[in-house]
Design a protein around this motif. Structure first.
Motif, short mmCIF file in Angstrom:
data_model
loop_
_atom_site.label_atom_id
_atom_site.label_comp_id
_atom_site.label_asym_id
_atom_site.label_seq_id
_atom_site.Cartn_x
_atom_site.Cartn_y
_atom_site.Cartn_z
N HIS A 48 52.79 48.68 17.22
CA HIS A 48 53.60 49.26 18.49
C HIS A 48 53.44 50.67 18.36
CE1 HIS A 48 55.50 45.29 17.61
NE2 HIS A 48 56.27 45.67 18.59
N GLY A 49 52.80 51.40 17.34
CA GLY A 49 52.95 52.94 17.22
C GLY A 49 51.44 53.01 18.14
N MET A 50 50.66 52.20 18.47
CA MET A 50 49.60 52.40 19.33
C MET A 50 49.85 52.84 20.90
SD MET A 50 46.55 49.96 18.09
CE MET A 50 47.36 48.59 19.08
N LEU A 51 50.91 52.32 21.12
CA LEU A 51 51.24 52.53 22.44
C LEU A 51 51.20 53.77 23.30
CD1 LEU A 51 52.02 50.83 25.15
CD2 LEU A 51 54.20 51.12 24.45
N PRO A 52 51.97 54.89 22.46
CA PRO A 52 51.64 56.20 23.22
C PRO A 52 50.26 56.77 23.30
CG PRO A 52 53.42 56.29 21.50
CD PRO A 52 52.68 54.86 21.33
N GLY A 53 49.48 56.37 22.46
CA GLY A 53 48.16 57.06 22.56
C GLY A 53 47.37 56.24 23.67
N ILE A 54 47.50 54.64 23.74
CA ILE A 54 46.72 54.02 24.85
C ILE A 54 47.42 54.45 26.02
CG2 ILE A 54 46.49 51.62 25.65
CD1 ILE A 54 47.05 50.66 22.78
N ALA A 55 48.82 54.76 26.26
CA ALA A 55 49.47 55.01 27.66
C ALA A 55 48.66 56.41 27.96
CB ALA A 55 50.76 54.82 27.42
N LEU A 56 48.79 57.25 27.37
CA LEU A 56 48.25 58.63 27.51
C LEU A 56 46.93 58.58 28.00
CD1 LEU A 56 49.30 61.32 27.70
CD2 LEU A 56 48.43 61.93 25.18
N ALA A 57 45.97 57.83 27.01
CA ALA A 57 44.69 57.69 27.33
C ALA A 57 44.29 57.21 28.95
CB ALA A 57 43.93 57.04 26.47
N SER A 58 45.22 56.18 29.21
CA SER A 58 45.13 55.54 30.48
C SER A 58 45.64 56.50 31.62
CB SER A 58 46.08 54.26 30.43
OG SER A 58 46.13 53.65 31.72
N LEU A 59 46.53 57.24 31.39
CA LEU A 59 46.94 58.00 32.22
C LEU A 59 46.09 59.26 32.64
CD1 LEU A 59 49.58 58.53 33.90
CD2 LEU A 59 50.66 60.36 32.09
N LEU A 60 45.66 59.49 31.54
CA LEU A 60 44.67 60.95 31.77
C LEU A 60 43.01 60.25 31.74
CD1 LEU A 60 45.69 63.01 28.79
CD2 LEU A 60 46.41 63.09 31.30
N GLY A 61 42.78 59.02 31.99
CA GLY A 61 41.76 58.53 32.33
C GLY A 61 40.51 58.63 31.25
N GLY A 62 41.29 58.46 29.99
CA GLY A 62 40.30 58.58 28.93
C GLY A 62 39.97 57.43 28.28
N ASN A 63 39.48 57.20 26.77
CA ASN A 63 39.16 56.03 26.40
C ASN A 63 40.27 55.43 25.75
OD1 ASN A 63 38.11 54.23 24.09
ND2 ASN A 63 36.03 54.82 25.06
N LEU A 64 40.72 54.04 26.01
CA LEU A 64 41.74 53.49 25.33
C LEU A 64 41.62 53.41 23.72
CD1 LEU A 64 42.66 50.82 28.23
CD2 LEU A 64 43.24 53.35 27.77
N LEU A 65 40.54 52.96 23.40
CA LEU A 65 40.23 52.76 22.01
C LEU A 65 40.55 54.14 21.26
CD1 LEU A 65 37.36 50.34 22.13
CD2 LEU A 65 39.76 49.81 21.85
N VAL A 66 39.95 55.05 21.59
CA VAL A 66 40.21 56.43 21.02
C VAL A 66 41.63 56.80 20.99
CG1 VAL A 66 39.91 58.98 21.17
CG2 VAL A 66 37.80 57.35 21.59
N GLY A 67 42.43 56.43 22.19
CA GLY A 67 43.87 56.90 22.21
C GLY A 67 44.74 55.98 21.33
N ALA A 68 44.20 54.82 21.13
CA ALA A 68 44.67 53.80 20.25
C ALA A 68 44.66 54.23 18.89
CB ALA A 68 44.48 52.46 20.37
N ALA A 69 43.48 54.47 18.21
CA ALA A 69 43.19 55.13 16.98
C ALA A 69 43.84 56.23 16.66
CB ALA A 69 41.60 55.24 16.90
N VAL A 70 43.86 57.11 17.57
CA VAL A 70 44.48 58.54 17.28
C VAL A 70 46.21 58.24 17.25
CG1 VAL A 70 45.29 60.87 18.22
CG2 VAL A 70 43.19 59.89 18.33
N SER A 71 46.93 57.32 17.81
CA SER A 71 48.19 57.29 18.06
C SER A 71 48.43 56.33 16.50
CB SER A 71 48.69 56.41 19.32
OG SER A 71 49.97 56.38 19.06
N ALA A 72 47.65 55.27 16.21
CA ALA A 72 47.92 54.71 15.04
C ALA A 72 47.76 55.59 13.68
CB ALA A 72 46.92 53.56 14.85
N ALA A 73 46.69 56.53 13.82
CA ALA A 73 46.74 57.60 12.63
C ALA A 73 47.80 58.12 12.60
CB ALA A 73 45.34 58.37 12.88
N VAL A 74 48.43 58.86 13.72
CA VAL A 74 49.74 59.76 13.87
C VAL A 74 50.80 58.79 13.21
CG1 VAL A 74 51.21 60.81 15.13
CG2 VAL A 74 48.88 61.27 15.62
N MET A 75 50.91 57.69 13.57
CA MET A 75 51.95 56.80 13.08
C MET A 75 51.93 56.62 11.51
SD MET A 75 54.49 54.67 13.92
CE MET A 75 55.74 53.50 13.15
N ALA A 76 50.82 56.24 10.89
CA ALA A 76 50.49 56.23 9.48
C ALA A 76 51.06 57.45 8.56
CB ALA A 76 49.01 55.74 9.14
#
Length: 300
Positions: A48-76
């Motif tokens: 569930h902690g991936m959602l902010p990174g995925i959403a932000l990457a989508s909103l900014l037109g970035g790579n969803l996988l990078v956003g998910a990885a960064v968000s998950a790392a922040v959560m951990a």
């Protein structure tokens, strides 16, 4: 046979099957350790902690996988930092960060004009939209997961059962814990395209948990979990095609159903073993905990 194999003659369903199978293998490598270490709640919070990174990457037109990885790392990292507080239990810190990250993700997604479509895709995945490039990415993710799992096997086993003994054996438990978190993050990030952030927990936890009553050695649990995950993908896609249901949810529900059937069958087996005469009792193991001494041995 047409009912069974017909759906898989379609190209996008074939890609969905391959994608789900690759994800199942990655989740089997990571999910086995999550089950053995009792980290299910942490794994759920990570997904569930991936959602902010995925959403932000989508909103900014970035790579969803990078956003998910960064968000998950922040959560951990957040769980590790907050969990050091002597006044808070680990479950409390995980729960608070879990709700906070999920809320932040929904807030970010709500800024998008296509809020409903984006949120549905993020939460429940779109396995039928898997592209050839996604398969290449998943294949690479599986290779990385194997590269972490093979050299980390002995430290992971020691860490799962006795952290103090892992330190005594010189297996560097802190480094092993960091590597295990990296493996878990990789599995969750690789899976969200297929089953979404809400349902990734099904493929991560259910197959290893279903295998646990039937195997004594950790590699057998991993192999069995991979096979169960692949079969859940096949059955889920088949049901989705004929019943017109959501594909990702059908896959996750099939994996959970496999776990329930395995648990019921294990209960019946154990009841039969207890009621059978000692001379005719089968040799199947009743202790489901792997033998740690056999797994990681003595220090060299």
């Amino acid at each position: 046979m047409e009912w069974l194999m017909g759906p898989f003659e379609v190209a996008f369903v074939q890609r969905a099957l391959w994608g789900g199978t690759l994800v199942s293998l990655i989740c089997a490598l990571a999910g086995t350790w999550v089950v053995l270490r009792g980290m299910a709640f942490f794994g759920d919070a990570m997904s569930h902690g991936m959602l902010p990174g995925i959403a932000l990457a989508s909103l900014l037109g970035g790579n969803l996988l990078v956003g998910a990885a960064v968000s998950a790392a922040v959560m951990a990292l957040g769980v590790s930092v907050v969990g050091r507080s002597p006044r808070l239990s680990q479950d409390t810190s995980i729960g608070l960060l879990f709700v906070g990250m999920l809320s932040l993700g929904v807030i970010i997604v709500s800024r998008s004009q296509s809020f409903a479509v984006d949120l549905t895709g993020f939460l429940f995945g779109d396995v039928l939209a898997v592209r050839p490039a996604d398969l290449a990415y998943l294949g690479g993710a599986l290779a990385v997961a194997l590269a972490i799992s093979v050299p980390g096997y002995r430290p992971f086993v020691a860490l799962a059962f006795d952290e103090r003994k892992a330190h005594t054996l010189g297996l560097r438990p802190r480094l092993a814990h960091a590597a295990l978190l990296a493996l878990l993050t990789l599995a969750i990030v690789a899976s969200f395209h297929v089953v979404g952030t809400l349902l990734v927990f099904g493929l991560l936890i259910a197959p290893p948990a279903a295998m646990l009553p039937w195997a004594r050695r950790i590699p057998v649990i991993m192999i069995g979990a991979g096979c169960l995950g692949a079969s859940a993908t096949f059955i889920g896609l088949l049901l989705s095609w004929h019943l017109h249901t959501a594909a990702g949810a059908s896959i996750a529900a099939t994996a959970v159903l496999q776990f329930l059937l395995s648990t019921a069958a294990s209960g019946l087996r154990n009841r039969w073993v207890r009621s059978a005469p000692a001379t005719t009792a089968p040799s199947a193991p009743t202790n489901h905990r792997p033998h740690t001494e056999m797994e990681y041995g003595r220090p060299s």
